[in-house]
Scaffold this motif. Structure first.
Motif, PDB file in Angstrom:
ATOM      1  N   TYR A 186      32.902  18.957  36.152  1.00  0.00           N
ATOM      2  CA  TYR A 186      31.781  18.024  36.282  1.00  0.00           C
ATOM      3  C   TYR A 186      31.665  17.144  35.033  1.00  0.00           C
ATOM      4  O   TYR A 186      31.507  15.917  35.133  1.00  0.00           O
ATOM      5  N   VAL A 187      31.783  17.759  33.868  1.00  0.00           N
ATOM      6  CA  VAL A 187      31.689  17.010  32.618  1.00  0.00           C
ATOM      7  C   VAL A 187      32.908  16.101  32.440  1.00  0.00           C
ATOM      8  O   VAL A 187      32.791  14.983  31.918  1.00  0.00           O
ATOM      9  N   PHE A 188      34.070  16.541  32.897  1.00  0.00           N
ATOM     10  CA  PHE A 188      35.269  15.689  32.856  1.00  0.00           C
ATOM     11  C   PHE A 188      35.048  14.434  33.702  1.00  0.00           C
ATOM     12  O   PHE A 188      35.434  13.320  33.303  1.00  0.00           O
ATOM     13  N   GLY A 189      34.413  14.598  34.871  1.00  0.00           N
ATOM     14  CA  GLY A 189      34.077  13.437  35.689  1.00  0.00           C
ATOM     15  C   GLY A 189      33.147  12.482  34.955  1.00  0.00           C
ATOM     16  O   GLY A 189      33.326  11.255  35.001  1.00  0.00           O
ATOM     17  N   MET A 190      32.135  13.026  34.278  1.00  0.00           N
ATOM     18  CA  MET A 190      31.230  12.197  33.480  1.00  0.00           C
ATOM     19  C   MET A 190      31.989  11.438  32.394  1.00  0.00           C
ATOM     20  O   MET A 190      31.774  10.235  32.184  1.00  0.00           O
ATOM     21  N   PHE A 191      32.861  12.136  31.705  1.00  0.00           N
ATOM     22  CA  PHE A 191      33.652  11.550  30.625  1.00  0.00           C
ATOM     23  C   PHE A 191      34.507  10.388  31.142  1.00  0.00           C
ATOM     24  O   PHE A 191      34.544   9.301  30.544  1.00  0.00           O
ATOM     25  N   MET A 192      35.173  10.602  32.271  1.00  0.00           N
ATOM     26  CA  MET A 192      36.043   9.567  32.825  1.00  0.00           C
ATOM     27  C   MET A 192      35.231   8.371  33.319  1.00  0.00           C
ATOM     28  O   MET A 192      35.714   7.235  33.293  1.00  0.00           O
ATOM     29  N   SER A 193      34.006   8.606  33.752  1.00  0.00           N
ATOM     30  CA  SER A 193      33.148   7.498  34.149  1.00  0.00           C
ATOM     31  C   SER A 193      32.699   6.685  32.940  1.00  0.00           C
ATOM     32  O   SER A 193      32.722   5.448  32.965  1.00  0.00           O
ATOM     33  N   ARG A 194      32.305   7.373  31.876  1.00  0.00           N
ATOM     34  CA  ARG A 194      31.878   6.649  30.669  1.00  0.00           C
ATOM     35  C   ARG A 194      33.002   5.784  30.128  1.00  0.00           C
ATOM     36  O   ARG A 194      32.769   4.665  29.639  1.00  0.00           O
ATOM     37  N   TYR A 195      34.226   6.269  30.210  1.00  0.00           N
ATOM     38  CA  TYR A 195      35.367   5.523  29.667  1.00  0.00           C
ATOM     39  C   TYR A 195      36.253   4.971  30.780  1.00  0.00           C
ATOM     40  O   TYR A 195      37.471   4.913  30.638  1.00  0.00           O
TER      41      TYR A 195
END
Length: 364
Positions: A219-228
């Motif tokens: 879930y956090v990896f998805g957030m990270f990829m969205s931010r960048y």
């Protein structure tokens, strides 16, 4: 992937790349809409339904092993997309409104669709295997405790374990957004969570807390990829071979590794396929078939209803032929197509009859 490029430079690179062949045409979709992540939802639900087709495969079936490696643990794709969209739509986040919306679109259909299944489970005492594996004395529990356990752990129907787990992420949404709004924290939090996922493996489906710990990195990896997201697309164009070959190499490795290493390699290859699909669904967006859009729009509803058709097929075949449905590629593919079609038609009917209120019953 640290934010070393100024955002303006990254955006300029993306805009320039969009003029190249095979790139999506800029400015043709609403501001908040991201075509490639939308299409990824359609791809992910194919994985999920395909993994749930229950067949009696022959012992040692190579086809079954390959399909199992490709499709099992597809929760990672679904959760990655959820984290990605959570971050993407978080600019005007209000915790109360967020929880109300999640109750309407996720928890409410979960409760309504669970009701007949739980009544059946409690009255008939038809307890599924993974619940008995975790609690051998489950049948002796008071009925009200059984009901509570089913609801809090999603143990009454195989795919519903996911809902209590992701509900925990809804509850900690402010904490997750704190990390996102201080993005330097990603460099500490995300590697630690990935290591934790490699240590804390997938457990019994109804073990909600263990599963929540295991999948939090996704879930956090998805957030990270969205931010960048912009920086990633620049990176992926430059290193397209790496983004493409690495997940394919790990999925191949998954076929050959010994059992103790199977789950960690499976986790890694599914995580690597998330950027793989982001890049290629972006790169080839105008070539994505229309049916993927249909699946994407209805994806959460398909998640809720498809397993009812899977169980119905299995029961009908068993009753008519007095043997479990045999496993081979063509029967699996036929079942996948029919289950998808029946799920889509059911959801379209629900939306036509109930209008906007259909989301309270089927999630879309």
């Amino acid at each position: 992937m640290e934010n070393q490029l100024p955002l303006a430079t990254a955006n300029a690179n993306i805009n320039a790349a969009a003029a190249a062949p095979l790139q999506p045409v800029a400015g043709k979709v609403p501001k908040k809409f991201i075509g490639y992540i939308h299409n990824f939802r359609g791809v992910a639900i194919i994985y999920v339904v395909g993994a749930h087709i229950l067949l009696n495969w022959p012992d040692g079936s190579v086809t079954h092993k390959i399909l199992d490696i490709i499709l099992q643990n597809s929760t990672i794709l679904f959760l990655f997309i959820a984290g990605y969209l959570f971050q993407h739509l978080s600019a005007k986040f209000e915790y109360k409104d967020y929880l109300i919306k999640k109750f309407q679109n996720v928890i409410c259909p979960y409760l309504l669709l669970s009701l007949p299944v739980i009544v059946y489970r409690v009255v008939s005492q038809d307890i599924n295997g993974f619940t008995l594996e975790e609690h051998p004395d489950f049948g002796a529990w008071p009925r009200w405790e059984q009901v509570g356990y089913y609801l809090l752990h999603g143990a009454h129907l195989q795919q519903l374990w996911f809902i209590p787990m992701i509900a925990l992420y809804y509850l900690i949404a402010p904490l997750l957004l704190y990390v996102d709004r201080k993005p330097v924290l990603y460099r500490y939090v995300l590697p630690g969570l990935i290591i934790l996922s490699l240590i804390v493996h997938r457990s019994t489906l109804s073990d909600t807390l263990v599963m929540a710990v295991h999948f939090l990195s996704v879930y956090v990896f998805g957030m990270f990829m969205s931010r960048y997201k912009d920086e990633f697309l620049v990176f992926a164009q430059k290193y397209a071979i790496l983004v493409t070959v690495l997940p394919l190499a790990f999925i191949t490795l998954n076929y050959f590794v010994e059992k103790p290493y199977y789950d960690p390699i499976d986790y890694i290859h599914k995580m690597l396929f998330c950027p793989f699909y982001l890049y290629w669904l972006w790169r080839l967006e105008k070539y994505v078939p229309k049916f993927v859009d249909v699946l994407a729009v209805l994806s959460f509803g398909i998640y809720f209803v498809h397993y009812f058709f899977v169980l119905a097929f299995r029961a009908i075949y068993q009753k008519v032929f007095h043997t479990p449905m045999p496993g081979n590629f063509f029967i699996w593919l036929g079942c996948l197509i029919v289950v998808m079609l029946l799920s889509i038609w059911t959801l379209q009917l629900a939306r036509k009859v109930l209008g906007n209120k259909s989301k309270f019953l089927v999630g879309c």
